[in-house]
Scaffold this motif. Structure first.
Motif, mmCIF file in Angstrom:
data_model
loop_
_atom_site.group_PDB
_atom_site.id
_atom_site.type_symbol
_atom_site.label_atom_id
_atom_site.label_comp_id
_atom_site.label_asym_id
_atom_site.label_seq_id
_atom_site.Cartn_x
_atom_site.Cartn_y
_atom_site.Cartn_z
ATOM 1 N N THR A 351 114.081 80.164 70.669
ATOM 2 C CA THR A 351 114.492 78.980 70.765
ATOM 3 C C THR A 351 114.723 77.782 69.546
ATOM 4 O O THR A 351 116.066 77.132 69.304
ATOM 5 N N VAL A 352 114.191 77.844 69.185
ATOM 6 C CA VAL A 352 113.951 77.708 67.625
ATOM 7 C C VAL A 352 114.926 77.484 66.819
ATOM 8 O O VAL A 352 116.373 77.446 65.933
ATOM 9 N N VAL A 353 114.735 78.962 66.840
ATOM 10 C CA VAL A 353 115.833 79.975 65.793
ATOM 11 C C VAL A 353 117.725 79.820 66.807
ATOM 12 O O VAL A 353 118.340 80.041 65.705
ATOM 13 N N HIS A 354 117.228 79.926 67.580
ATOM 14 C CA HIS A 354 119.082 80.059 68.351
ATOM 15 C C HIS A 354 119.389 78.549 67.231
ATOM 16 O O HIS A 354 120.703 78.377 67.434
ATOM 17 N N GLN A 355 118.365 77.632 68.304
ATOM 18 C CA GLN A 355 119.203 76.100 67.306
ATOM 19 C C GLN A 355 119.340 76.500 66.046
ATOM 20 O O GLN A 355 120.723 75.515 65.767
ATOM 21 N N LYS A 356 118.291 76.524 65.868
ATOM 22 C CA LYS A 356 119.084 76.701 63.941
ATOM 23 C C LYS A 356 120.199 77.527 63.638
ATOM 24 O O LYS A 356 121.118 77.279 63.304
ATOM 25 N N GLU A 357 120.347 78.708 64.352
ATOM 26 C CA GLU A 357 122.143 79.109 63.825
ATOM 27 C C GLU A 357 123.039 79.091 64.666
ATOM 28 O O GLU A 357 123.587 78.863 64.057
ATOM 29 N N ILE A 358 123.066 77.759 65.528
ATOM 30 C CA ILE A 358 123.986 76.732 66.228
ATOM 31 C C ILE A 358 124.411 76.171 65.205
ATOM 32 O O ILE A 358 125.485 75.920 64.849
ATOM 33 N N LYS A 359 123.481 74.996 64.758
ATOM 34 C CA LYS A 359 123.660 74.768 63.386
ATOM 35 C C LYS A 359 123.876 75.184 62.509
ATOM 36 O O LYS A 359 125.230 74.398 61.580
ATOM 37 N N ILE A 360 123.418 76.261 61.937
ATOM 38 C CA ILE A 360 124.374 77.127 61.085
ATOM 39 C C ILE A 360 126.033 77.084 61.386
ATOM 40 O O ILE A 360 127.091 77.293 60.059
ATOM 41 N N GLU A 361 125.588 77.639 62.018
ATOM 42 C CA GLU A 361 127.291 78.173 62.647
ATOM 43 C C GLU A 361 128.043 77.039 63.076
ATOM 44 O O GLU A 361 129.730 77.347 62.375
ATOM 45 N N ARG A 362 127.534 75.698 63.352
ATOM 46 C CA ARG A 362 128.390 74.657 63.185
ATOM 47 C C ARG A 362 128.742 74.093 62.349
ATOM 48 O O ARG A 362 130.197 73.807 61.462
ATOM 49 N N ILE A 363 128.045 73.717 61.301
ATOM 50 C CA ILE A 363 128.208 73.536 59.456
ATOM 51 C C ILE A 363 129.521 74.706 59.273
ATOM 52 O O ILE A 363 130.324 74.397 58.184
ATOM 53 N N LEU A 364 129.013 76.528 59.295
ATOM 54 C CA LEU A 364 129.837 77.529 58.913
ATOM 55 C C LEU A 364 130.988 76.681 59.151
ATOM 56 O O LEU A 364 132.807 77.142 58.612
ATOM 57 N N TRP A 365 131.597 76.349 60.917
ATOM 58 C CA TRP A 365 132.922 76.104 61.000
ATOM 59 C C TRP A 365 133.176 75.057 61.346
ATOM 60 O O TRP A 365 134.451 75.275 60.218
ATOM 61 N N GLY A 366 132.957 74.060 60.455
ATOM 62 C CA GLY A 366 133.009 72.974 60.112
ATOM 63 C C GLY A 366 133.703 72.954 58.759
ATOM 64 O O GLY A 366 134.266 72.595 58.367
ATOM 65 N N SER A 367 133.226 74.177 57.689
ATOM 66 C CA SER A 367 133.386 74.225 56.133
ATOM 67 C C SER A 367 134.516 74.725 56.244
ATOM 68 O O SER A 367 135.425 74.678 55.792
ATOM 69 N N GLY A 368 134.539 76.114 56.975
ATOM 70 C CA GLY A 368 135.852 76.937 57.625
ATOM 71 C C GLY A 368 137.423 75.781 57.296
ATOM 72 O O GLY A 368 137.875 76.351 57.192
ATOM 73 N N LEU A 369 137.130 74.690 58.563
ATOM 74 C CA LEU A 369 137.574 74.016 59.098
ATOM 75 C C LEU A 369 137.950 73.265 57.426
ATOM 76 O O LEU A 369 139.449 72.639 57.740
ATOM 77 N N LEU A 370 136.980 72.717 57.162
ATOM 78 C CA LEU A 370 137.535 71.972 55.823
ATOM 79 C C LEU A 370 138.776 72.395 55.248
ATOM 80 O O LEU A 370 139.003 72.697 54.352
ATOM 81 N N VAL A 371 137.785 73.880 54.628
ATOM 82 C CA VAL A 371 138.940 75.120 53.341
ATOM 83 C C VAL A 371 140.318 75.003 54.135
ATOM 84 O O VAL A 371 140.126 75.120 53.598
ATOM 85 N N LEU A 372 140.220 75.572 55.496
ATOM 86 C CA LEU A 372 141.648 75.598 56.021
ATOM 87 C C LEU A 372 142.569 74.932 55.948
ATOM 88 O O LEU A 372 143.607 74.755 55.456
ATOM 89 N N THR A 373 141.601 73.019 56.627
ATOM 90 C CA THR A 373 142.532 72.145 56.055
ATOM 91 C C THR A 373 143.483 72.119 55.063
ATOM 92 O O THR A 373 144.041 71.709 54.902
ATOM 93 N N ILE A 374 142.723 72.145 53.678
ATOM 94 C CA ILE A 374 142.509 72.313 52.727
ATOM 95 C C ILE A 374 143.721 72.834 52.148
ATOM 96 O O ILE A 374 145.086 72.292 51.423
ATOM 97 N N ILE A 375 143.416 73.930 52.269
ATOM 98 C CA ILE A 375 145.210 75.548 52.438
ATOM 99 C C ILE A 375 145.547 74.886 53.074
ATOM 100 O O ILE A 375 147.185 75.130 52.043
ATOM 101 N N ILE A 376 146.204 74.423 54.495
ATOM 102 C CA ILE A 376 147.575 74.352 54.885
ATOM 103 C C ILE A 376 147.910 72.804 54.276
ATOM 104 O O ILE A 376 148.957 72.702 53.932
ATOM 105 N N GLY A 377 146.965 71.889 53.259
ATOM 106 C CA GLY A 377 146.669 71.216 52.580
ATOM 107 C C GLY A 377 147.738 71.079 51.979
ATOM 108 O O GLY A 377 149.127 70.633 51.417
ATOM 109 N N VAL A 378 147.475 71.981 51.123
ATOM 110 C CA VAL A 378 147.804 72.026 49.852
ATOM 111 C C VAL A 378 149.019 73.170 49.687
ATOM 112 O O VAL A 378 150.198 73.215 48.994
ATOM 113 N N SER A 379 148.986 73.418 51.298
ATOM 114 C CA SER A 379 150.087 75.029 51.147
ATOM 115 C C SER A 379 151.311 74.107 51.757
ATOM 116 O O SER A 379 152.358 73.910 51.288
ATOM 117 N N TYR A 380 151.376 72.775 52.359
ATOM 118 C CA TYR A 380 152.348 72.075 53.012
ATOM 119 C C TYR A 380 153.159 71.167 51.606
ATOM 120 O O TYR A 380 154.497 71.502 51.534
#
Length: 445
Positions: A351-380
């Motif tokens: 359960t602890v490992v799963h929660q850590k994985e979810i946290k890391i996954e959320r961080i990765l998703w957040g980072s990915g969205l941020l990078v994607l937002t920056i890319i979209i912003g720069v592209s725009y």
């Protein structure tokens, strides 16, 4: 810079980087030794041949870590398939750690199953239960149904040992479901037998009898003698528990006629008690011979023999059961607590490992969205910049065209004026020509 040129400038490096990544991934992939894969291919149908190949295999010091782990896995598996009961898990632990660390779910779940078997042989039931559960979880996520079913079977055995029959039913059902999903009919039939055994152990006899006869028919159609023997013994045990001693003896006798070794000590006690509760006149000669053969075996306890020889079968059985239950109760409490504690710790850790994985996954998703937002912003921004430049170019062209149009209109107006002047001159000239012509005509007429 135009949009097309900008696209080319990005796609070129991206293509090269992607090509390099693919090349590196292909280069890092190790091909396993063909001798080991050959031994593995014989594991199910010819485990004795697989063991011979592995015993003759020489693992050199230059062997890769992958080959070493694969060899450890195969050797342990071959010994298990050849009924060599091991209690030392050091070899399989090496393979388990390697495959877990390298993300090979199929081999990792297989190794965890074998490790669980070895730990169970050593009577480390808590550690064995954790190994089986981990293997089951990994196999379930990776859809490796064979090892999901095998790990569930291991848990079925452990919970049977500690007499936790509700959990035994649960894992027997999980075993059956996995083998059905993986299309392993023979394993599924044996898993169905385990479900019926678990219900019998839990004294849910109403869920056993009908399904047991259906399974017996399936075994007869498949000519699976071993399964037929086991089902007949199961039916005999259920009939005995319900007090239907005549039918119990009949079922035991059918199993005995297929294979005398199927009747073990516990069944011998049941047979003796059943015989004591049946009128002697109703027993056939075949049944009498069968009862005599079973109750005279060496493994039958002396106290039981004395009571049995006096016809006091029920007293012998009840006394033996009380003694057996007293001896087992202490061990079962210890083992049950050990298994419950180990599985509880595993579940909490997971359960602890799963929660850590979810946290890391959320961080990765957040980072990915941020990078994607920056890319979209720069592209725009680049798009808007190019659009603005295009708009300036368009306005410049329009102004140039407007100036050209104005200039052309001015020139056309000037040409019209010139044309009008020319026409006026032509008219004057024509009039003068007419006047001159008339004058000459009047003079020389």
């Amino acid at each position: 810079m135009s949009v097309n040129r900008l696209t080319y400038s990005f796609s070129g490096p991206a293509f090269i980087v992607g090509l390099l990544v693919i090349t590196l991934l292909c280069g890092c992939r190790h091909s396993l030794d063909p001798a080991l894969t050959k031994a593995d291919s014989k594991m199910e149908e010819h485990p004795d041949s697989a063991l011979m190949l592995l015993n003759g295999y020489s693992l050199t010091t230059q062997a890769s870590a992958a080959d070493s782990a694969y060899y450890a896995l195969l050797l342990t598996h071959a010994r298990y398939k050849n009924f060599i009961d091991e209690t030392n898990d050091s070899l399989i632990s090496t393979a388990t750690e390697y495959f877990l660390n390298h993300g090979d779910d199929e081999k990792a779940s297989r190794a965890l199953f074998l490790k669980g078997i070895i730990l169970m042989n050593a009577n480390h039931l808590g550690e064995a239960a954790v190994s089986f559960r981990q293997g089951l979880d990994i196999a379930h996520e990776g859809k490796h149904y064979m090892w999901e079913g095998q790990c569930a079977r291991g848990l079925f055995i452990i919970y049977g040992k500690i007499k936790n029959y509700s959990e035994q039913i649960k894992y027997a059902q999980a075993e059956y479901d996995a083998f059905v999903k993986g299309n392993y009919p023979n394993w599924a039939n044996n898993a169905k037998l385990n479900i019926l055994r678990a219900y019998q152990n839990n004294q849910q006899f109403d869920k056993v009898e009908d399904d047991a006869f259906v399974l017996l028919t399936t075994a007869e159609e498949a000519k699976d003698t071993m399964l037929m023997e086991e089902v007949l013994v199961l039916i005999g045990s259920c009939k005995y528990a319900l007090g239907n001693y005549k039918d119990a003896l009949d079922s035991y006798l059918k199993a005995y006629s297929l294979d005398p070794s199927i009747i073990r000590t516990t069944h011998g006690y049941n047979i003796a008690v059943a015989a004591a509760n049946i009128e002697k006149d109703s027993l056939t000669n075949e049944m009498k011979s069968f009862i005599s053969s079973v109750t005279s075996r060496k493994e039958t306890l002396p106290a039981f023999k004395v009571l049995a020889s006096q016809g006091r079968f029920e007293e012998a059985f009840n006394g033996l059961e009380r003694y057996k239950d007293y001896q087992d109760s202490i061990l079962q409490i210890i083992c049950r607590n050990n298994v419950a504690e180990s599985i509880g710790h595993y579940d909490n850790t997971r359960t602890v490992v799963h929660q850590k994985e979810i946290k890391i996954e959320r961080i990765l998703w957040g980072s990915g969205l941020l990078v994607l937002t920056i890319i979209i912003g720069v592209s725009y921004w680049i798009y808007k910049k190019n659009l603005y430049q295009k708009e300036l170019e368009r306005k410049h062209i329009e102004m140039s065209m407007e100036m050209l149009r104005t200039d052309l209109e001015s020139q056309l107006a000037h040409m019209d004026e010139m044309t009008a002047d020319i026409l006026r001159i032509n008219n004057k000239t024509e009039k003068m020509s007419c006047a001159l012509r008339n004058l000459l005509y009047d003079r020389y007429k």
